[in-house]
Write a protein that holds these residues in place. Sequence first.
Motif, PDB file in Angstrom:
ATOM      1  N   HIS A 229     -34.364  17.890  -8.375  1.00 48.44           N
ATOM      2  CA  HIS A 229     -34.761  16.362  -8.573  1.00 48.44           C
ATOM      3  C   HIS A 229     -34.409  15.823 -10.010  1.00 48.44           C
ATOM      4  O   HIS A 229     -34.847  16.478 -10.859  1.00 48.44           O
ATOM      5  N   SER A 236     -39.247  18.633  -4.948  1.00 51.34           N
ATOM      6  CA  SER A 236     -38.692  18.246  -3.615  1.00 51.34           C
ATOM      7  C   SER A 236     -38.547  19.542  -2.802  1.00 51.34           C
ATOM      8  O   SER A 236     -38.336  20.566  -3.192  1.00 51.34           O
ATOM      9  N   TYR A 250     -39.022  14.045  -1.093  1.00 55.90           N
ATOM     10  CA  TYR A 250     -38.831  14.103  -2.520  1.00 55.90           C
ATOM     11  C   TYR A 250     -39.954  13.108  -3.109  1.00 55.90           C
ATOM     12  O   TYR A 250     -40.583  12.310  -2.280  1.00 55.90           O
ATOM     13  N   TRP A 305     -28.380  11.588  -5.137  1.00 56.29           N
ATOM     14  CA  TRP A 305     -29.756  11.395  -5.770  1.00 56.29           C
ATOM     15  C   TRP A 305     -29.824   9.897  -5.829  1.00 56.29           C
ATOM     16  O   TRP A 305     -30.795   9.147  -5.429  1.00 56.29           O
TER      17      TRP A 305
END
Length: 926
Positions: A229, A236, A250, A305
């Motif tokens: 993360h 996460s 997450y 992400w």
Amino acid sequence: MDDNMDMDIKDDANDMDLKPDAGLGDQMPDNVLMDQNMDDLFGEAADGLGVDALGVGLSVLPIPPALVNRIEEKQDRGCCTKLAWSTSGSIAQITDHGRKVEFRCMLRNPKTKEWRLTEPSKTPIVAPEGTIFEHVHFSGVGIDLAVADNHGHVRVYALVGNLGKMLLSPNNFSQEVDSQGVDVAVGLHWLPVYPTEFKVPYMSPATKIGDKWMTELRNPNTSDPKVHHPADGRSSLLYVTRNAKLRLMYQNDGVWHAASAELEGGSSSSDQLTHAAMAENADHLLLGTHDTRKRFCLYKIAITWNATQHTRPQQPPSTIVAPTLEIARLTVLEHISAQHADLATLSELRLVPPIAPNVAQTDPPSLPTIIAVFTRVPLPVDPTQQHQEAFSIIARWQVETTTAVQHESFAKLKPNGNTAPQSGVAVLRRQEDNITSKVVLSVEPQYHNTILALCASDGTIEFRDRVTMASLEPYGDTTTVSSLPQAGFEHVAGDHVPNVAMSPDGSMLVTTKADDTVSTKSMQLRYSWHPLEDGMSDPKGLIEAAVVCLARQYGILCCASAANDDSLALLPPDLSPELRSLYIREVIEMTNRPMDMATWELNKQQQNVIREPILRVIASAQFVINKKPGTQKPTLMGKFAYIYLNARLCCTVLAQVIANKETHLHPSHLHSLRGVAKWCCDLLCWVADSLITLKRASKTAAPDTPPHQAFMYAVLERDSPILNLFLCTYTRVFLRFMCVTLSRYQMAARQALPTARSVTEHRELEDTLAYFTELPFKFPAFEALMSDVDASVRQAITSRSLQHERRVELELSVMTSTTIPEEYLPVIQHLVGTALPKFMEQIDLPELYFRDTTWLGIEPTREEEGGRREQYDVLRKLRIAKGAKLRVCRRCGSVMEDVEPGGREMWGWVVHAQRTCVCGCYWVMA
């Protein structure tokens, strides 16, 4: 790879009379896979299963029905762990037929000095109506817990306040409920938390050279690409369901979110997944699955992400993510089974990442490895299986990447003779199977994935080398320490149990029986802890190696921010003072703590001393193991450690609130620190009183004894740590820093008194100021004493032009033993002959004599040993009201009041400090 190619490979393998799961393009050597006799495998040969390979015979313990049911459950699905031990020291157990998760931990008895398992906490997790908990899995940092149920739900709970108190974390997603419980989780993986889990160094084996033990601390390369993360400290996890769904959970600002995807070429409704395992591999993850067709699928998972920075008024910026998942299937293996043991069924699947280059330091580098445990347990009620034995087979596949080489004729297809580069192809290269007569319940990678711990149903652990799979056994070498089993520690086999969980380093196990009865067992040293006087053997070298091994274990866990009580518990309570000193000394040296600071500039000293994190946990062990036999009273070094721990806490808090000149000191800040300020004042008084008392006691020595020698004799006779406090750089900085910050506190409290928020706050601030005015000396006088001693220490070091190694040796000596180095004798002479008489001229001796400092807790009184003395909050240094709820440190026994979040006494620094005790250990409810 398409299905036609899969079928071709299968047919070719059958034609060659080889197993088709040997890996794409791989042919298994006949001498490795085909030379095992079927009679040997099932225990009908005269020499028994695995005798030649393992040196042990088959287990003769009867297999209880609960273990048979447990193996069947593990063969049905991967996520069915009923017992888990976290790196924070918490033990989670699914009880009441899946309707509860209860929590326990190990707790040390201050009187008996023994560790025991606590009763279940009073705040269990209760399953929602209509669901049953099936799986518990702690995160790597040990403060988050994922709980999966029979409907495929995965909920995350976070540690709050003390061990055993886990609250449901907020989330904004809904999970579809499968009323038939078909789409359950079959594999779950926590991503490592940045930066905590990425900065853990590797500690090499300890080697004795001469009379010193040498280790190397290798720090990881933080620039290597890793999956985590992107927000610091955020967790996460990923999990796979039976219907081939991959779900990423997450955090955004502490709230859990989720993203989902389907596995490429996943199982159909008739071919559901049974097991799944994941592992990080550079900038992506590898996912291995096993389905009801006995087929392995290997996937590559990439997480994008999409992190952005968000700012809010009067709030620090935060990282918000909106991740997406990219999944690619790499390869497939058909008809997976144990070699020559078709009746053994897959019960455990692990995917172990490669060993980091700085750890392995080998060429070629290690590869990701799929580990599959196939287990065979006979049914007690089946007459045809009564004479069969239980066993497990550990199968391994290395994940290799190969590039196809094109024939040179393909270059003629283009005018320029160039062809497009070929992409790598994943190949699962099968290794030789390993057979064990034990029923393996779990496989846990250890020591940066260099060791595999095989937890068995008989309450033992087989530690094996990750690359060679050789068992780690003691071989009598007293000059090398590499692991617990190599140093002679082992778990003694007992009755079979269905559930086993190991502590972070495997030095302790927790087991449950069919009726949910919980028990623990520690490793035992197969040698005696005490030298034998039989005139034939001398185990001193083995004992020293065992102590150094435990010091290395403790240091490894310190660097990993993991609970290390289980390894500390292996030390016998009656260990000699010399071995206790060796233990603490080796932990400090192995963790490479900064020791050579005596000649540094004062501000640099202060910054490094207050910010040093690991010495607190080392001093915690020093305080716990240094108790006088049969009592709770600390020895000289135990008192030193106690003062270090509490002085560090006070100085850290004062640095946060008082020393920062840019911080506006509100009356509430000063009011919150009243207990800490009083404790520091009385510590300075205790130091002054000890100096004067020892100087007076030294006058009874023989007339021809030099004053400094007489003073040192008095120190040892009274078990006083006063000289160690003055000669150690860390504690000398603490004492000097207290003088500076307490002066500022006193001045700020006078200015803030008229603006107090309430009558009670005004009165308590007045009482604190009165406490200051009753001091038998002024802060500048004590600061001058510390500066004088500090200058004398610098002079003693620089006048002899001591090298770095010797300066470190001096610091280690005053921190770990009662022996004062010869180089510091001039310092003691100056203290006794010049600095102390000068300081005594500025002390109100009658006021000092009647000053009560027993509440500091440096040495327990009779009332405290009997539990009748008033209790003080070890963090806030305030008297605890009778009947208040208490938290207890499970290691040192200190207590604090269980203050409710948002309460009047919950100031900012308390919120941060209350997470752990002064010794760095987590709390349990009293």
